[in-house]
Write a protein that holds these residues in place. Sequence first.
Motif, PDB file in Angstrom:
ATOM      1  N   TRP A  41       6.744  83.350  17.247  1.00  0.00           N
ATOM      2  CA  TRP A  41       5.855  84.409  16.953  1.00  0.00           C
ATOM      3  C   TRP A  41       4.857  83.304  15.868  1.00  0.00           C
ATOM      4  O   TRP A  41       3.608  83.957  15.987  1.00  0.00           O
ATOM      5  CB  TRP A  41       6.227  85.611  16.254  1.00  0.00           C
ATOM      6  CG  TRP A  41       6.823  85.189  14.990  1.00  0.00           C
ATOM      7  CD1 TRP A  41       8.193  85.204  14.515  1.00  0.00           C
ATOM      8  CD2 TRP A  41       6.206  85.313  13.732  1.00  0.00           C
ATOM      9  NE1 TRP A  41       8.480  84.858  13.312  1.00  0.00           N
ATOM     10  CE2 TRP A  41       7.160  85.153  12.548  1.00  0.00           C
ATOM     11  CE3 TRP A  41       4.921  85.416  13.037  1.00  0.00           C
ATOM     12  CZ2 TRP A  41       6.865  85.114  11.184  1.00  0.00           C
ATOM     13  CZ3 TRP A  41       4.780  85.524  12.017  1.00  0.00           C
ATOM     14  CH2 TRP A  41       5.596  85.069  10.893  1.00  0.00           C
ATOM     15  N   TRP A  42       5.209  82.840  15.256  1.00  0.00           N
ATOM     16  CA  TRP A  42       4.426  82.174  14.132  1.00  0.00           C
ATOM     17  C   TRP A  42       3.439  81.034  14.752  1.00  0.00           C
ATOM     18  O   TRP A  42       2.256  81.101  14.111  1.00  0.00           O
ATOM     19  CB  TRP A  42       5.379  81.407  12.982  1.00  0.00           C
ATOM     20  CG  TRP A  42       6.016  80.440  13.749  1.00  0.00           C
ATOM     21  CD1 TRP A  42       7.486  80.740  14.006  1.00  0.00           C
ATOM     22  CD2 TRP A  42       6.004  79.108  14.114  1.00  0.00           C
ATOM     23  NE1 TRP A  42       8.311  79.370  14.554  1.00  0.00           N
ATOM     24  CE2 TRP A  42       7.188  78.540  14.743  1.00  0.00           C
ATOM     25  CE3 TRP A  42       4.850  78.262  14.069  1.00  0.00           C
ATOM     26  CZ2 TRP A  42       7.137  77.182  15.247  1.00  0.00           C
ATOM     27  CZ3 TRP A  42       5.109  76.889  14.460  1.00  0.00           C
ATOM     28  CH2 TRP A  42       5.997  76.473  15.087  1.00  0.00           C
ATOM     29  N   GLN A  43       3.668  80.650  16.046  1.00  0.00           N
ATOM     30  CA  GLN A  43       2.507  80.038  16.629  1.00  0.00           C
ATOM     31  C   GLN A  43       1.468  80.552  17.159  1.00  0.00           C
ATOM     32  O   GLN A  43       0.437  79.935  17.249  1.00  0.00           O
ATOM     33  CB  GLN A  43       3.217  79.296  17.790  1.00  0.00           C
ATOM     34  CG  GLN A  43       4.258  77.985  17.298  1.00  0.00           C
ATOM     35  CD  GLN A  43       4.726  77.294  18.637  1.00  0.00           C
ATOM     36  OE1 GLN A  43       4.407  77.484  19.794  1.00  0.00           O
ATOM     37  NE2 GLN A  43       5.218  76.216  18.640  1.00  0.00           N
ATOM     38  N   ASN A  62       0.534  84.009  15.618  1.00  0.00           N
ATOM     39  CA  ASN A  62       0.426  85.106  14.705  1.00  0.00           C
ATOM     40  C   ASN A  62      -1.414  84.937  14.170  1.00  0.00           C
ATOM     41  O   ASN A  62      -1.543  84.005  13.220  1.00  0.00           O
ATOM     42  CB  ASN A  62       1.243  85.124  13.444  1.00  0.00           C
ATOM     43  CG  ASN A  62       1.042  86.175  12.714  1.00  0.00           C
ATOM     44  OD1 ASN A  62       0.955  87.167  13.020  1.00  0.00           O
ATOM     45  ND2 ASN A  62       1.424  85.963  11.275  1.00  0.00           N
ATOM     46  N   TRP A 105       8.059  89.024   6.668  1.00  0.00           N
ATOM     47  CA  TRP A 105       6.813  89.645   6.529  1.00  0.00           C
ATOM     48  C   TRP A 105       6.574  90.091   5.191  1.00  0.00           C
ATOM     49  O   TRP A 105       5.233  90.034   4.818  1.00  0.00           O
ATOM     50  CB  TRP A 105       7.011  91.051   7.454  1.00  0.00           C
ATOM     51  CG  TRP A 105       5.465  91.781   7.605  1.00  0.00           C
ATOM     52  CD1 TRP A 105       5.314  92.973   7.006  1.00  0.00           C
ATOM     53  CD2 TRP A 105       4.371  91.195   7.980  1.00  0.00           C
ATOM     54  NE1 TRP A 105       4.079  93.357   7.366  1.00  0.00           N
ATOM     55  CE2 TRP A 105       3.553  92.177   7.810  1.00  0.00           C
ATOM     56  CE3 TRP A 105       3.984  90.125   8.664  1.00  0.00           C
ATOM     57  CZ2 TRP A 105       2.059  92.009   8.297  1.00  0.00           C
ATOM     58  CZ3 TRP A 105       2.544  89.989   8.956  1.00  0.00           C
ATOM     59  CH2 TRP A 105       1.892  90.920   9.018  1.00  0.00           C
ATOM     60  N   ALA A 145       0.906  89.183  16.940  1.00  0.00           N
ATOM     61  CA  ALA A 145       1.560  88.095  17.574  1.00  0.00           C
ATOM     62  C   ALA A 145       2.417  88.413  18.520  1.00  0.00           C
ATOM     63  O   ALA A 145       2.566  89.567  19.092  1.00  0.00           O
ATOM     64  CB  ALA A 145       2.685  87.793  16.262  1.00  0.00           C
TER      65      ALA A 145
END
Length: 188
Positions: free
Chosen positions: A38-40, A42, A136, A26
């Motif tokens: 970060w989730w966009q 990962n 996480w 990520a």
Amino acid sequence: MSLTGDLRGNNHTYLPQGGNNIISSALHWGPDPANDNWWQNNEKLSALHSTYSGKYHTFGLEWSEKYIFTYVDTRLLQVLYTNFDKPFWAKGDFPPSTPNGTSLVDPWSQTGRDSTPFDQDFYLILNVAVGGTNNWFEDGMAGKPWVNESPTAKLDFWNARDQWYPTWDHGMEVKSVKMWQQKGHNGC
């Protein structure tokens, strides 16, 4: 801003996300920690018929002015690919302000490069991270013995070591670290 590559120490039976049979990468970026997007980007890759702990693997990163990607063993087994095709502020679709009303300001537009903030020097860090309160390891899943929002989360994690420690492949072994830079290449 950072790039992470993660591999859980738990064995492959760890559910729901998987353990040492899954690797992820990520990019961490945002104007502040609360707006880390970060989730966009990962991405995860499953090991085929094995785990990542059974033998040495090459975990690679290729970074240019136009893209950044990570891979396992060969450039053909990409984990994460991010194209620098538009500014990261636009990719982020950030809110105009934080919950307390502080305006969020684009800290990267002054460079004129779509790769900003990933157009500067970074450091390689190899570490073994355990526990964590960043989701996480999701609360309430697979017998997780701590809750992210608990003021004693770290202590709760440690006190439950007899529960989680036996499920781990113990340690990180590094055979070598190699880095190259293209001749005449500045920036990334």
